[in-house]
Design a protein around this motif. Sequence first.
Motif, PDB file in Angstrom:
ATOM      1  N   TYR A 157      39.894   9.792 -16.687  1.00 17.21           N
ATOM      2  CA  TYR A 157      40.107  11.203 -17.043  1.00 17.21           C
ATOM      3  C   TYR A 157      41.489  11.678 -16.590  1.00 17.21           C
ATOM      4  O   TYR A 157      42.124  12.504 -17.244  1.00 17.21           O
ATOM      5  N   SER A 158      41.965  11.134 -15.471  1.00 24.50           N
ATOM      6  CA  SER A 158      43.246  11.555 -14.902  1.00 24.50           C
ATOM      7  C   SER A 158      44.434  10.828 -15.521  1.00 24.50           C
ATOM      8  O   SER A 158      45.573  11.043 -15.118  1.00 24.50           O
ATOM      9  N   GLY A 159      44.152   9.960 -16.498  1.00 25.99           N
ATOM     10  CA  GLY A 159      45.234   9.163 -17.055  1.00 25.99           C
ATOM     11  C   GLY A 159      45.731   8.134 -16.057  1.00 25.99           C
ATOM     12  O   GLY A 159      46.904   7.764 -16.052  1.00 25.99           O
ATOM     13  N   LYS A 160      44.835   7.702 -15.171  1.00 24.99           N
ATOM     14  CA  LYS A 160      45.100   6.708 -14.124  1.00 24.99           C
ATOM     15  C   LYS A 160      46.061   7.213 -13.045  1.00 24.99           C
ATOM     16  O   LYS A 160      46.644   6.417 -12.309  1.00 24.99           O
ATOM     17  N   HIS A 161      46.213   8.527 -12.944  1.00 25.45           N
ATOM     18  CA  HIS A 161      47.005   9.091 -11.842  1.00 25.45           C
ATOM     19  C   HIS A 161      46.199   9.100 -10.541  1.00 25.45           C
ATOM     20  O   HIS A 161      46.759   9.077  -9.453  1.00 25.45           O
ATOM     21  N   VAL A 162      44.862   9.170 -10.681  1.00 25.15           N
ATOM     22  CA  VAL A 162      43.999   9.171  -9.502  1.00 25.15           C
ATOM     23  C   VAL A 162      43.435   7.775  -9.306  1.00 25.15           C
ATOM     24  O   VAL A 162      42.900   7.171 -10.239  1.00 25.15           O
ATOM     25  N   ALA A 163      43.575   7.222  -8.111  1.00 28.41           N
ATOM     26  CA  ALA A 163      43.038   5.907  -7.785  1.00 28.41           C
ATOM     27  C   ALA A 163      42.127   6.027  -6.577  1.00 28.41           C
ATOM     28  O   ALA A 163      42.331   6.877  -5.712  1.00 28.41           O
ATOM     29  N   VAL A 164      41.132   5.165  -6.534  1.00 26.19           N
ATOM     30  CA  VAL A 164      40.183   5.169  -5.423  1.00 26.19           C
ATOM     31  C   VAL A 164      40.270   3.830  -4.703  1.00 26.19           C
ATOM     32  O   VAL A 164      40.213   2.772  -5.328  1.00 26.19           O
ATOM     33  N   LYS A 165      40.453   3.890  -3.404  1.00 31.87           N
ATOM     34  CA  LYS A 165      40.561   2.667  -2.612  1.00 31.87           C
ATOM     35  C   LYS A 165      39.651   2.758  -1.397  1.00 31.87           C
ATOM     36  O   LYS A 165      39.594   3.780  -0.726  1.00 31.87           O
ATOM     37  N   ASP A 166      38.943   1.661  -1.131  1.00 33.80           N
ATOM     38  CA  ASP A 166      38.103   1.599   0.064  1.00 33.80           C
ATOM     39  C   ASP A 166      38.965   1.309   1.285  1.00 33.80           C
ATOM     40  O   ASP A 166      39.855   0.457   1.249  1.00 33.80           O
ATOM     41  N   VAL A 167      38.705   2.023   2.359  1.00 37.14           N
ATOM     42  CA  VAL A 167      39.367   1.780   3.636  1.00 37.14           C
ATOM     43  C   VAL A 167      38.285   1.291   4.586  1.00 37.14           C
ATOM     44  O   VAL A 167      37.549   2.074   5.174  1.00 37.14           O
ATOM     45  N   ARG A 168      38.140  -0.005   4.681  1.00 32.60           N
ATOM     46  CA  ARG A 168      36.991  -0.575   5.386  1.00 32.60           C
ATOM     47  C   ARG A 168      36.974  -0.219   6.870  1.00 32.60           C
ATOM     48  O   ARG A 168      35.926   0.006   7.457  1.00 32.60           O
ATOM     49  N   ASP A 169      38.161  -0.165   7.503  1.00 34.75           N
ATOM     50  CA  ASP A 169      38.187   0.155   8.931  1.00 34.75           C
ATOM     51  C   ASP A 169      37.675   1.568   9.192  1.00 34.75           C
ATOM     52  O   ASP A 169      37.065   1.839  10.213  1.00 34.75           O
ATOM     53  N   ALA A 170      37.944   2.448   8.225  1.00 38.43           N
ATOM     54  CA  ALA A 170      37.504   3.836   8.402  1.00 38.43           C
ATOM     55  C   ALA A 170      36.070   4.037   7.934  1.00 38.43           C
ATOM     56  O   ALA A 170      35.466   5.070   8.181  1.00 38.43           O
ATOM     57  N   GLY A 171      35.530   3.029   7.218  1.00 39.92           N
ATOM     58  CA  GLY A 171      34.160   3.130   6.750  1.00 39.92           C
ATOM     59  C   GLY A 171      33.975   4.146   5.648  1.00 39.92           C
ATOM     60  O   GLY A 171      32.900   4.719   5.491  1.00 39.92           O
ATOM     61  N   SER A 172      35.004   4.412   4.851  1.00 42.26           N
ATOM     62  CA  SER A 172      34.896   5.392   3.779  1.00 42.26           C
ATOM     63  C   SER A 172      35.876   5.037   2.672  1.00 42.26           C
ATOM     64  O   SER A 172      36.513   3.996   2.706  1.00 42.26           O
ATOM     65  N   SER A 173      35.956   5.928   1.667  1.00 41.82           N
ATOM     66  CA  SER A 173      36.888   5.723   0.570  1.00 41.82           C
ATOM     67  C   SER A 173      37.927   6.827   0.569  1.00 41.82           C
ATOM     68  O   SER A 173      37.647   7.968   0.936  1.00 41.82           O
ATOM     69  N   TRP A 174      39.148   6.468   0.144  1.00 42.94           N
ATOM     70  CA  TRP A 174      40.219   7.461   0.023  1.00 42.94           C
ATOM     71  C   TRP A 174      40.595   7.590  -1.440  1.00 42.94           C
ATOM     72  O   TRP A 174      40.583   6.628  -2.196  1.00 42.94           O
ATOM     73  N   ARG A 175      40.949   8.816  -1.855  1.00 49.06           N
ATOM     74  CA  ARG A 175      41.411   9.060  -3.208  1.00 49.06           C
ATOM     75  C   ARG A 175      42.927   9.289  -3.173  1.00 49.06           C
ATOM     76  O   ARG A 175      43.386  10.143  -2.412  1.00 49.06           O
TER      77      ARG A 175
ATOM     78  N   ARG B 297      30.550   4.617 -10.939  1.00 53.31           N
ATOM     79  CA  ARG B 297      30.726   5.002 -12.342  1.00 53.31           C
ATOM     80  C   ARG B 297      31.540   6.288 -12.457  1.00 53.31           C
ATOM     81  O   ARG B 297      32.400   6.425 -13.330  1.00 53.31           O
ATOM     82  N   TYR B 298      31.255   7.229 -11.568  1.00 55.86           N
ATOM     83  CA  TYR B 298      31.998   8.486 -11.597  1.00 55.86           C
ATOM     84  C   TYR B 298      33.457   8.289 -11.176  1.00 55.86           C
ATOM     85  O   TYR B 298      34.360   8.952 -11.695  1.00 55.86           O
ATOM     86  N   GLU B 299      33.708   7.384 -10.231  1.00 56.50           N
ATOM     87  CA  GLU B 299      35.087   7.112  -9.837  1.00 56.50           C
ATOM     88  C   GLU B 299      35.877   6.515 -11.000  1.00 56.50           C
ATOM     89  O   GLU B 299      37.044   6.857 -11.214  1.00 56.50           O
ATOM     90  N   LYS B 300      35.235   5.658 -11.765  1.00 51.05           N
ATOM     91  CA  LYS B 300      35.890   5.071 -12.931  1.00 51.05           C
ATOM     92  C   LYS B 300      36.196   6.148 -13.976  1.00 51.05           C
ATOM     93  O   LYS B 300      37.280   6.177 -14.565  1.00 51.05           O
ATOM     94  N   LYS B 301      35.225   7.047 -14.188  1.00 49.08           N
ATOM     95  CA  LYS B 301      35.444   8.149 -15.132  1.00 49.08           C
ATOM     96  C   LYS B 301      36.604   9.040 -14.669  1.00 49.08           C
ATOM     97  O   LYS B 301      37.424   9.484 -15.477  1.00 49.08           O
ATOM     98  N   LEU B 302      36.659   9.290 -13.346  1.00 48.07           N
ATOM     99  CA  LEU B 302      37.708  10.133 -12.795  1.00 48.07           C
ATOM    100  C   LEU B 302      39.082   9.508 -13.013  1.00 48.07           C
ATOM    101  O   LEU B 302      40.043  10.190 -13.388  1.00 48.07           O
TER     102      LEU B 302
END
Length: 304
Positions: A282-300, A274-279
């Motif tokens: 809030y950024s005017g869609k300049h900030v995107a969040v993508k899961d990197v499954r091989d790394a086991g984490s998320s990148w912004r 929910r917070y990632e969606k708000k972010l």
Amino acid sequence: MNRTTLKKKAAILAALGIFSFSGSFALYAPPQAEAGLLDLGDIITGGIQIAQARDTMQKYIKALDTTPDGQQYMLEKMQGNAGVYDDPQLMEQLGNIMGNMTNAIGQVDKSVYDLPYVYFLTPSEYFNAACSMGHVMMVNQGTFAFTPSEDELAVVIGHEMGHGQAHHVAKSIVRSTDRALLAQIGSAALGGSELTAIIAGNAYKYSTVHADKGDEKEADALAWEYITHSNYNPGACAAIWQRALEKLGDNAQSGVDLWLNPSDHPNNMARRDRYEKKLQEYSGKHVAVKDVRDAGSSWRYVDG
């Protein structure tokens, strides 16, 4: 009670189904009430007593939640229940965050200045904080070890101040008060210091374990609003729950656990998402969040 009032009460009770007639109208004398059953007068009197007891209860709750004397009482009770951890450096850091978040809240909710927050550290090493009635905040010392980021700590504090600003604990006590307790108050068997102590005990319970997921979601939303009116990084709202996922795992429930032991909090992944969606919004869609499954984490990503 005058005749007009009696007629109005009779109409109300009839609409609720308390009166019952056979056929179109009762042209004969109604049967006598069986022994042991309450008559109509008892029902009305009992209802009035419960209503008066609820009013009394709410006055005590309001005094503990909104007055300096009530705040001092709640502070002592919270410290007595949770314990106090003496660390001047952490207290200074906590004081800075509390001051910054108070200023941020003041931009959208001036009532934060009506009763300034008081706060203390507890010796618990578990990641948690809580805000009780009277704007009394406690933060486990383990919360500072959980994250080195002051921005993320500010999100935690902002969430709890959201509970305080929305008076969630006071409302939870009102919702959960059972008729047995109200009967004791109504019969004058319970009052004064005893009643105050019971309310304070319930306040501690509902401060640490909230009874409503709706309250938690509202506090999350308020934390976002407060953070975006501060100098803290809004990305920390998602980051603290990503950290919770990595260190504590997800707490989503399913199956029998969901029925027998439901959690009072939304799960960590849902809160992060929910917070990632708000972010992103809030950024005017300049900030995107993508899961990197091989790394086991998320990148912004910012603009790719």
